[in-house]
Write a protein that holds these residues in place. Structure first.
Motif, PDB file in Angstrom:
ATOM      1  N   MET A  36       1.832   1.743  -3.530  1.00 49.96           N
ATOM      2  CA  MET A  36       0.638   2.153  -4.274  1.00 49.96           C
ATOM      3  C   MET A  36       0.400   3.648  -4.100  1.00 49.96           C
ATOM      4  O   MET A  36       0.148   4.364  -5.071  1.00 49.96           O
ATOM      5  CB  MET A  36      -0.576   1.357  -3.788  1.00 49.96           C
ATOM      6  CG  MET A  36      -1.877   1.750  -4.445  1.00 49.96           C
ATOM      7  SD  MET A  36      -2.086   1.121  -6.104  1.00 49.96           S
ATOM      8  CE  MET A  36      -2.476  -0.593  -5.751  1.00 49.96           C
ATOM      9  N   GLN A  37       0.493   4.137  -2.859  1.00 47.78           N
ATOM     10  CA  GLN A  37       0.281   5.564  -2.611  1.00 47.78           C
ATOM     11  C   GLN A  37       1.350   6.425  -3.286  1.00 47.78           C
ATOM     12  O   GLN A  37       1.049   7.510  -3.786  1.00 47.78           O
ATOM     13  CB  GLN A  37       0.218   5.844  -1.105  1.00 47.78           C
ATOM     14  CG  GLN A  37      -1.071   5.375  -0.472  1.00 47.78           C
ATOM     15  CD  GLN A  37      -2.307   5.899  -1.192  1.00 47.78           C
ATOM     16  OE1 GLN A  37      -2.469   7.093  -1.394  1.00 47.78           O
ATOM     17  NE2 GLN A  37      -3.171   4.988  -1.620  1.00 47.78           N
TER      18      GLN A  37
ATOM     19  N   ILE B 206      -5.409   1.193 -11.580  1.00 48.41           N
ATOM     20  CA  ILE B 206      -5.033   1.098 -10.175  1.00 48.41           C
ATOM     21  C   ILE B 206      -6.168   0.410  -9.426  1.00 48.41           C
ATOM     22  O   ILE B 206      -7.310   0.846  -9.484  1.00 48.41           O
ATOM     23  CB  ILE B 206      -4.764   2.496  -9.597  1.00 48.41           C
ATOM     24  CG1 ILE B 206      -3.575   3.126 -10.334  1.00 48.41           C
ATOM     25  CG2 ILE B 206      -4.530   2.431  -8.093  1.00 48.41           C
ATOM     26  CD1 ILE B 206      -3.387   4.590 -10.068  1.00 48.41           C
TER      27      ILE B 206
ATOM     28  N   LEU C 254       0.805  -1.220   0.000  1.00 47.62           N
ATOM     29  CA  LEU C 254       0.000   0.000   0.000  1.00 47.62           C
ATOM     30  C   LEU C 254       0.843   1.277   0.000  1.00 47.62           C
ATOM     31  O   LEU C 254       0.436   2.286  -0.577  1.00 47.62           O
ATOM     32  CB  LEU C 254      -0.972  -0.017   1.173  1.00 47.62           C
ATOM     33  CG  LEU C 254      -2.053  -1.110   1.084  1.00 47.62           C
ATOM     34  CD1 LEU C 254      -2.933  -1.107   2.320  1.00 47.62           C
ATOM     35  CD2 LEU C 254      -2.882  -0.956  -0.175  1.00 47.62           C
TER      36      LEU C 254
ATOM     37  N   ALA D 195      -4.695  -4.298  -3.904  1.00 45.20           N
ATOM     38  CA  ALA D 195      -3.266  -3.968  -3.834  1.00 45.20           C
ATOM     39  C   ALA D 195      -2.519  -4.409  -5.094  1.00 45.20           C
ATOM     40  O   ALA D 195      -1.504  -5.092  -5.028  1.00 45.20           O
ATOM     41  CB  ALA D 195      -2.627  -4.558  -2.576  1.00 45.20           C
TER      42      ALA D 195
ATOM     43  N   GLU E  89      -6.617  -0.383  -5.820  1.00 48.61           N
ATOM     44  CA  GLU E  89      -6.152  -0.277  -4.431  1.00 48.61           C
ATOM     45  C   GLU E  89      -6.764  -1.341  -3.534  1.00 48.61           C
ATOM     46  O   GLU E  89      -6.107  -1.853  -2.635  1.00 48.61           O
ATOM     47  CB  GLU E  89      -6.444   1.118  -3.879  1.00 48.61           C
ATOM     48  CG  GLU E  89      -5.578   2.189  -4.511  1.00 48.61           C
ATOM     49  CD  GLU E  89      -5.784   3.546  -3.889  1.00 48.61           C
ATOM     50  OE1 GLU E  89      -5.355   3.738  -2.726  1.00 48.61           O
ATOM     51  OE2 GLU E  89      -6.367   4.412  -4.565  1.00 48.61           O
TER      52      GLU E  89
END
Length: 169
Positions: free
Chosen positions: A41-42, A90, A38, A95, A92
């Motif tokens: 990802m951010q 994306i 994560l 993930a 999220e």
């Protein structure tokens, strides 16, 4: 000697002769996934990766790779692609990033290998650009989703309903 298309009568590697095949409109769509943590990802979403714009770089790498397929895979024909599109979604919640490619041409042979090459190189580029943040990433699920053209006509992967690539990234 052999009925295999890439083996000649002496058992040697052989590039298939497509000279007598009809020119048809051909298209292939492929996909693959990279699972990331994560934090990484951010960094991608907020464009804070130290190596720069991860998504655009991966998209360009995938497009370039599709155009180089015959230089990478020994018995692939060089093709005059009319369209290559690489999108990255994306996800999220799971993930992961989903890479999808679309390759098109009018020609005598299919574009599945080009679509797969685009996906693979885009995924490898994502890995390369994010490995400092998440060395435990994994790449999975690379496959052809759909192809059209040629004597076999239309084919879709039996276990999927696909969405067309969007122009998100």
């Amino acid at each position: 000697m052999s009925k295999l298309s890439h083996i000649d009568q002496h058992g040697k590697a052989n590039m298939v002769d497509v000279g007598d095949k009809a020119i048809t409109s051909r298209e292939a769509v492929a996909e693959g996934y990279i699972y990331i943590n994560l934090v990484t990802m951010q960094e991608i979403v907020q464009q804070q990766n130290k190596k720069g714009d991860v998504l655009t770089t991966a998209k360009i790498a995938g497009i370039m790779a599709a155009k180089q397929c015959s230089n990478l895979i020994p018995l692939c024909h060089p093709l005059m692609l009319s369209k290559v599109d690489v999108t990255i979604e994306i996800d999220e919640k799971n993930a992961r990033l989903r890479v999808q490619s679309l390759c098109k041409l009018s020609g005598k042979t299919g574009v599945e290998m080009e679509a797969l090459t685009a996906v693979n190189v885009a995924l490898l580029t994502l890995f390369d650009m994010c490995k400092a943040s998440d060395p435990a990433m994994r790449i999975e699920g690379i496959r052809v989703l759909r192809k059209t053209g040629g004597k076999t006509g239309e084919w879709q992967h039996p276990d999927t309903l696909i969405s067309e690539p969007s122009s998100d990234v």
